[in-house]
Design an enzyme around this catalytic site. Sequence first.
Site, PDB file in Angstrom:
ATOM      1  N   TYR A  34      41.319  31.024  77.577  1.00  0.00           N
ATOM      2  CA  TYR A  34      42.359  30.231  76.861  1.00  0.00           C
ATOM      3  C   TYR A  34      41.686  28.980  76.002  1.00  0.00           C
ATOM      4  CZ  TYR A  34      42.601  26.183  80.189  1.00  0.00           C
ATOM      5  OH  TYR A  34      42.414  25.138  80.992  1.00  0.00           O
ATOM      6  N   ARG A  53      34.330  27.700  70.950  1.00  0.00           N
ATOM      7  CA  ARG A  53      34.501  27.774  72.548  1.00  0.00           C
ATOM      8  C   ARG A  53      35.424  28.849  72.892  1.00  0.00           C
ATOM      9  NH1 ARG A  53      36.623  22.485  75.337  1.00  0.00           N
ATOM     10  NH2 ARG A  53      38.387  23.278  74.885  1.00  0.00           N
ATOM     11  N   ARG A 102      45.785  49.342  89.253  1.00  0.00           N
ATOM     12  CA  ARG A 102      44.910  48.066  89.281  1.00  0.00           C
ATOM     13  C   ARG A 102      43.722  48.358  89.862  1.00  0.00           C
ATOM     14  NH1 ARG A 102      43.553  44.952  93.824  1.00  0.00           N
ATOM     15  NH2 ARG A 102      43.482  42.787  93.537  1.00  0.00           N
ATOM     16  N   LYS A 149      36.386  28.677  79.608  1.00  0.00           N
ATOM     17  CA  LYS A 149      37.621  28.193  80.093  1.00  0.00           C
ATOM     18  C   LYS A 149      38.425  29.330  80.319  1.00  0.00           C
ATOM     19  CE  LYS A 149      40.364  24.695  77.520  1.00  0.00           C
ATOM     20  NZ  LYS A 149      40.644  23.938  78.608  1.00  0.00           N
ATOM     21  N   LEU A 205      33.215  22.205  81.806  1.00  0.00           N
ATOM     22  CA  LEU A 205      33.530  22.546  80.471  1.00  0.00           C
ATOM     23  C   LEU A 205      33.014  21.989  79.382  1.00  0.00           C
ATOM     24  CD1 LEU A 205      35.651  24.797  79.512  1.00  0.00           C
ATOM     25  CD2 LEU A 205      37.039  22.766  78.954  1.00  0.00           C
TER      26      LEU A 205
END
Length: 294
Positions: A34, A53, A102, A149, A205
Site C-alpha cells: 500500500y 516506492r 486458500r 510497505k 521504511l
Amino acid sequence: MIADIVFLNGQFLPLADAKISPLDRGFLFADGVYEVIPVYSRQPFRLDEHLRRLQASLDGIRLPNPYSHAQWQARVREMIGHAPFADAQIYLQVTRGADSKRDHAFPTGVAPTVFMFAGPLVTPGESVRTLGVSAVTAVDNRWLRCDLKTLALLANVLLRQQAVDHGCAETILVRDGFVTEGAASNVFLVKNGVLLAPPKSHLMLPGVTYDVVLELAARHGVPTEVRDILADELPEADELWMTSSTKEVLAIATLDGRPVGHGAAAGKPGPLAERMWQWYQQFKNDVMRTGRDD
Ligand code: PDD
C-alpha cells in the site's frame, strides 16, 4: 470518514457498492502492498516518489504492477477529483487477488485487486505542535523486510497500541540496541545541533517525508549525520522527532515518561523541530504554487 466514491479494480464507484471476495489474498494472507499519499490544495505531494516506492514494494513481494506510472498518476488525480476535501490522504493498495482456494503459494491467472480511497488529511494542529507529543519505546519485533510497505501491519498495530495504552502518540522501535523507526513514522534525533537519522536499510521504511527532511536540512545548512543510532542515545538527545506523510514533522517531547532534552528546554519541542516544520510548510507551499519540487 472517507470520501463516498472509491476506486476498485479500474472503476470509481460508491463505497457501498465496492465489494471484494473474502478469498482475496489481502484478506487471507495480508498479501499486498500500500501507499498513503498526502494531498494539499488538491495537489498530490511527492506523487512520483510514492509511486516509485509502490513499485519497490511490489517488486519486493514479486507482484507485477497492474498499472504504468502514468496510469497511476491519472487514477490518483481522478481520485483527488472525487474527494470532497482539498487536503486529503490517498490510500491505495494492491493485493495478489482472489483465488478459488486458500493456498500460500502464488496463484496463477489471478488478477490483482486494486483499491483506493480518499480521506481527509488532518495534520497535527498548532497546540499539538507547540506542546509536542509523548512516545514510548518498544522492541522492534517485526520481520526483516520493513523496507516494503506491505499490508502485513499486525506487528505495527500491536506496537502502536502500546503507545495508545500509555496515552502516547507513537512507539519508537529498537532492534538489537539500535533505533529503527516509529510504528508508523520515521525518527530523527538532534544532538549538539546535528540532525541524526538512521540509515535506510531493510529494517525501516524509506519514508518519503524522511527524504524531504534530509533534503531541507541540506538546503538550509543543517549539519546532518545519517548513521546507526543507539537506543542509549535517546535519553541524551536534545530533540526527538517523528515524521510521516500525515504527521509531517512532529516533535516528541516526552519519551517513556521522561522529558526529551535538557535544562529549560526539556520536555518541549526544540528549536530545530520548529524550524524544520516551517521549512516543510514553505517547501509544500512552493511546490503547490509552482508544481516543482526540486
Ligand atoms: N505510514 N515508517 C512506517 C512504519 C510507516 O508506516 C510510515 C508511514 C513511515 C513514514 O513514511 P512516509 O514519510 O513515506 O509517510 C515510516 C503511513 C502514513 C501509514 O501507514 O498510514
